[in-house]
Design a protein around this motif. Structure first.
Motif, PDB file in Angstrom:
ATOM      1  N   ASP A   1     108.349 -69.158 -20.231  1.00  0.00           N
ATOM      2  CA  ASP A   1     109.207 -69.617 -19.149  1.00  0.00           C
ATOM      3  C   ASP A   1     108.451 -69.406 -17.824  1.00  0.00           C
ATOM      4  O   ASP A   1     107.321 -68.895 -17.836  1.00  0.00           O
ATOM      5  CB  ASP A   1     110.587 -68.949 -19.200  1.00  0.00           C
ATOM      6  CG  ASP A   1     110.636 -67.514 -18.705  1.00  0.00           C
ATOM      7  OD1 ASP A   1     109.609 -66.960 -18.257  1.00  0.00           O
ATOM      8  OD2 ASP A   1     111.730 -66.917 -18.761  1.00  0.00           O
TER       9      ASP A   1
ATOM     10  N   TYR B   1     115.548 -73.761 -18.038  1.00  0.00           N
ATOM     11  CA  TYR B   1     116.216 -73.652 -19.336  1.00  0.00           C
ATOM     12  C   TYR B   1     117.187 -74.800 -19.606  1.00  0.00           C
ATOM     13  O   TYR B   1     117.319 -75.228 -20.752  1.00  0.00           O
ATOM     14  CB  TYR B   1     116.926 -72.300 -19.471  1.00  0.00           C
ATOM     15  CG  TYR B   1     115.966 -71.176 -19.773  1.00  0.00           C
ATOM     16  CD1 TYR B   1     115.362 -71.066 -21.019  1.00  0.00           C
ATOM     17  CD2 TYR B   1     115.651 -70.222 -18.819  1.00  0.00           C
ATOM     18  CE1 TYR B   1     114.469 -70.054 -21.308  1.00  0.00           C
ATOM     19  CE2 TYR B   1     114.764 -69.187 -19.092  1.00  0.00           C
ATOM     20  CZ  TYR B   1     114.177 -69.113 -20.342  1.00  0.00           C
ATOM     21  OH  TYR B   1     113.296 -68.103 -20.626  1.00  0.00           O
TER      22      TYR B   1
ATOM     23  N   LYS C   1     118.211 -61.228 -12.570  1.00  0.00           N
ATOM     24  CA  LYS C   1     117.186 -61.117 -11.537  1.00  0.00           C
ATOM     25  C   LYS C   1     116.622 -59.696 -11.569  1.00  0.00           C
ATOM     26  O   LYS C   1     117.362 -58.724 -11.462  1.00  0.00           O
ATOM     27  CB  LYS C   1     117.741 -61.420 -10.161  1.00  0.00           C
ATOM     28  CG  LYS C   1     116.673 -61.447  -9.084  1.00  0.00           C
ATOM     29  CD  LYS C   1     117.225 -62.003  -7.793  1.00  0.00           C
ATOM     30  CE  LYS C   1     116.234 -61.933  -6.665  1.00  0.00           C
ATOM     31  NZ  LYS C   1     115.030 -62.708  -6.842  1.00  0.00           N
TER      32      LYS C   1
ATOM     33  N   SER D   1     114.825 -70.529 -12.967  1.00  0.00           N
ATOM     34  CA  SER D   1     114.947 -70.340 -14.414  1.00  0.00           C
ATOM     35  C   SER D   1     116.111 -71.135 -14.986  1.00  0.00           C
ATOM     36  O   SER D   1     115.999 -71.700 -16.077  1.00  0.00           O
ATOM     37  CB  SER D   1     115.107 -68.855 -14.737  1.00  0.00           C
ATOM     38  OG  SER D   1     113.937 -68.166 -14.384  1.00  0.00           O
TER      39      SER D   1
ATOM     40  N   SER E   1     119.560 -60.353 -22.637  1.00  0.00           N
ATOM     41  CA  SER E   1     119.249 -60.448 -21.213  1.00  0.00           C
ATOM     42  C   SER E   1     117.770 -60.803 -21.041  1.00  0.00           C
ATOM     43  O   SER E   1     116.900 -60.183 -21.644  1.00  0.00           O
ATOM     44  CB  SER E   1     119.537 -59.120 -20.515  1.00  0.00           C
ATOM     45  OG  SER E   1     120.912 -58.843 -20.555  1.00  0.00           O
TER      46      SER E   1
ATOM     47  N   ILE F   1     116.562 -66.813 -10.333  1.00  0.00           N
ATOM     48  CA  ILE F   1     117.577 -67.313 -11.261  1.00  0.00           C
ATOM     49  C   ILE F   1     117.722 -68.831 -11.174  1.00  0.00           C
ATOM     50  O   ILE F   1     117.811 -69.504 -12.203  1.00  0.00           O
ATOM     51  CB  ILE F   1     118.924 -66.601 -11.038  1.00  0.00           C
ATOM     52  CG1 ILE F   1     118.809 -65.159 -11.529  1.00  0.00           C
ATOM     53  CG2 ILE F   1     120.055 -67.320 -11.772  1.00  0.00           C
ATOM     54  CD1 ILE F   1     120.052 -64.318 -11.367  1.00  0.00           C
TER      55      ILE F   1
ATOM     56  N   VAL G   1     114.277 -62.441 -14.950  1.00  0.00           N
ATOM     57  CA  VAL G   1     113.572 -63.502 -14.231  1.00  0.00           C
ATOM     58  C   VAL G   1     113.482 -63.142 -12.755  1.00  0.00           C
ATOM     59  O   VAL G   1     114.277 -62.356 -12.249  1.00  0.00           O
ATOM     60  CB  VAL G   1     114.269 -64.873 -14.416  1.00  0.00           C
ATOM     61  CG1 VAL G   1     114.303 -65.270 -15.895  1.00  0.00           C
ATOM     62  CG2 VAL G   1     115.680 -64.864 -13.843  1.00  0.00           C
TER      63      VAL G   1
ATOM     64  N   LEU H   1     120.548 -64.671 -17.671  1.00  0.00           N
ATOM     65  CA  LEU H   1     119.436 -64.587 -16.730  1.00  0.00           C
ATOM     66  C   LEU H   1     119.740 -63.458 -15.759  1.00  0.00           C
ATOM     67  O   LEU H   1     120.770 -63.468 -15.086  1.00  0.00           O
ATOM     68  CB  LEU H   1     119.263 -65.904 -15.982  1.00  0.00           C
ATOM     69  CG  LEU H   1     118.953 -67.128 -16.843  1.00  0.00           C
ATOM     70  CD1 LEU H   1     118.808 -68.367 -15.973  1.00  0.00           C
ATOM     71  CD2 LEU H   1     117.701 -66.910 -17.685  1.00  0.00           C
TER      72      LEU H   1
END
Length: 139
Positions: free
Chosen positions: A122, A20, A56, A16, A7, A13, A10, A54
């Motif tokens: 990231d 990615y 949150k 991200s 996991s 989402i 971020v 991802l």
């Protein structure tokens, strides 16, 4: 047993997910939102058996040294840079035999496995380490 999913917290989402998939090149496995308050997003790096979810969270940017292994660190770093990922310069351990030395610029001159690295973050500051293993010289 096998490690299947990690996991990654971020703050956004969608941002991200775009980073990615479009910039780093992860494949989208699942983007499932059965209710407005529940969403599962799973991504997998090319060639990997382990994926990321991802999540949150207010704890975004807390993961360090997630490692992606590549057979050609120079080529992979160049690809990521062209995709808009800010990858640090490549460095290698020296002396390699003891791993107790310092870092030197560039890839390991003999391209030893697990000796050369480059890092990137990231959008939330989660840190990834690229590491070279299995380089096959074409010369």
């Amino acid at each position: 047993m096998a490690l299947e999913v990690i996991s990654v917290a971020v703050s956004d989402i969608d941002r991200s997910l775009e980073f990615y998939t479009k910039n780093v090149g992860f494949g989208l496995d699942v983007d499932y939102r059965p209710t407005p308050s529940f969403r599962v997003v799973q991504l997998t790096p090319p060639g990997s058996a382990c994926s990321i979810h991802l999540i949150k969270s207010g704890d975004a940017g807390r993961i360090r040294n997630l490692t992606l292994v590549t057979t050609d660190l120079v080529t992979e770093r160049d690809r990521l840079l062209k995709s808009g990922v800010n990858v640090e310069k490549i460095r290698h351990k020296t002396p390699l035999a003891t791993w107790a030395g310092e870092w030197a610029d560039g890839v390991d001159p003999e391209r030893h496995d697990y000796a050369s690295f480059a890092n990137f973050l990231d959008p939330d500051g989660n840190e990834w380490t690229l590491q070279e293993r299995g380089f096959q010289s074409i010369y």
